[in-house]
Design an enzyme around this catalytic site. Sequence first.
Site: not given
Ligand code: GDL
Length: 455
Positions: A230, A116-117, A223
Amino acid sequence: MFYSGVIEGFYGRPWSGAQRVEMLDWIKASGLNVFAYAPKDDIKIRARWRELYDEREAKSLADLAQAAKARGVALMGAVSPCLDIRHGDPGEVEALKRKLGQLDALGMRLFVLLFDDVPSVLGAEDQRLFPSFAAAQTHVANAAHDFVKGLGPDRKLFFCPTEYCGRMAGGDVRRSAYLNEIGARLAPGIEIFWTGPEIVSAEITAQSLHEVAQVLRRKPVIWENFHANDYDIRRVHLGPLGGRRNDIVTEISGFITNPNNEFEADFPAVHTLGQFLNGVSYDETTALSATCRAWRPRFRYASSDKARLLDQDQIELLADLLYQPFQPGPRSRDIVATARRLLAEAHASETLNWKRGLATIHDFLKRVSKLFDDLTEIGNRDLFYTFQPYLWECREELLTLTHYLDWLATKPAKDAHFPHHDRLPNTYRQGFAQALQQLLQRDPNGHYTHESRVL
Ligand code: GDL
């Protein structure tokens, strides 16, 4: 097995070892079964994923694995090689296996590869070797899968795709070339994470998950970012899990929540998830009450009377003030509605109805102030420090509002200024970030517009 629990998967300061062990207790007490250790800023998960944990780090992970085992919770380890991996280089796959082998030796049996990301462009060499991004990633993930399966039949690999929500997949998952290819190429035994239509989804429906499962050729593991903060560190979420109905459970093979960065704020995320997954029907309000009851023993006064706890109603008020990502709690919402009505009807300040509204707001301020004062006296200082800044703001803004309404009730002249002497003008919530935010105007729904206006 249905995988349910918590992923420490956010950006920012990771939890401490002691907090993780407490988290294991919360997971177990909530009837959940997984803890995934995947902090984005554990440097050896992402930025320097090839490096093994040193002796000290390894010991703390092994202790965590043992603590998890003792509680019947499965510990999941993570590697996020996505920033710079050369997918076609056999040396890279070996480095990944070495890392997974270390996690296994430390006692983990579940593993996740996080893609991810990341920038979804392949390096020049990979472009030559693979027809697509999905082909490159699945090459690596399938090799990792073979490797962990070789370590024992109870090992399991999870995969977080680069398109992990509907929006990233272009809105219609059925038409995402990337996800279709992941579904087709990824070994069938690998589980896939999915955050819903959005990264932080207000709603996740059974129908949408059914579609995702068809594309991925397996049921996804949620998820959950509902309680994550954050991405907006000025907020914290203590409300119940919301926007999901029990009928989604048959459409998924797991549900793992990635909550607030602040550990002490995460009890509601974990406890309401337990109620959501383990109950027959789920009602947000009832769930939150049960959560606050279970949470209450943490709110113990530091006084000599050690048995004294904050009232249940105070804990419910705290949760109401710092509720969900998409809405404030019902009590806070009512206060905002009342205040809006009073401000719109200022000329009616002599009516009984207006006065009643003002009294309600005064009463609310009193209760919020008492909550703040009482929290300053609890023994668990981390818990207090977690909420102190947020509650401070709630109290301050309520105070200003009540003063303002009291002033309106005096029928000030049209051009009179509200005489607030208790605060320096223009020093409240200032800063560069706010200045940038104010450059782009939004409507009340949060949509950006660019009408003709003078900047
Ligand atoms: C995201 C990031 C995660 C982060 C969340 C919220 C996933 C799969 N990856 O994109 O690490 O904490 O957003 O900001 O969710």
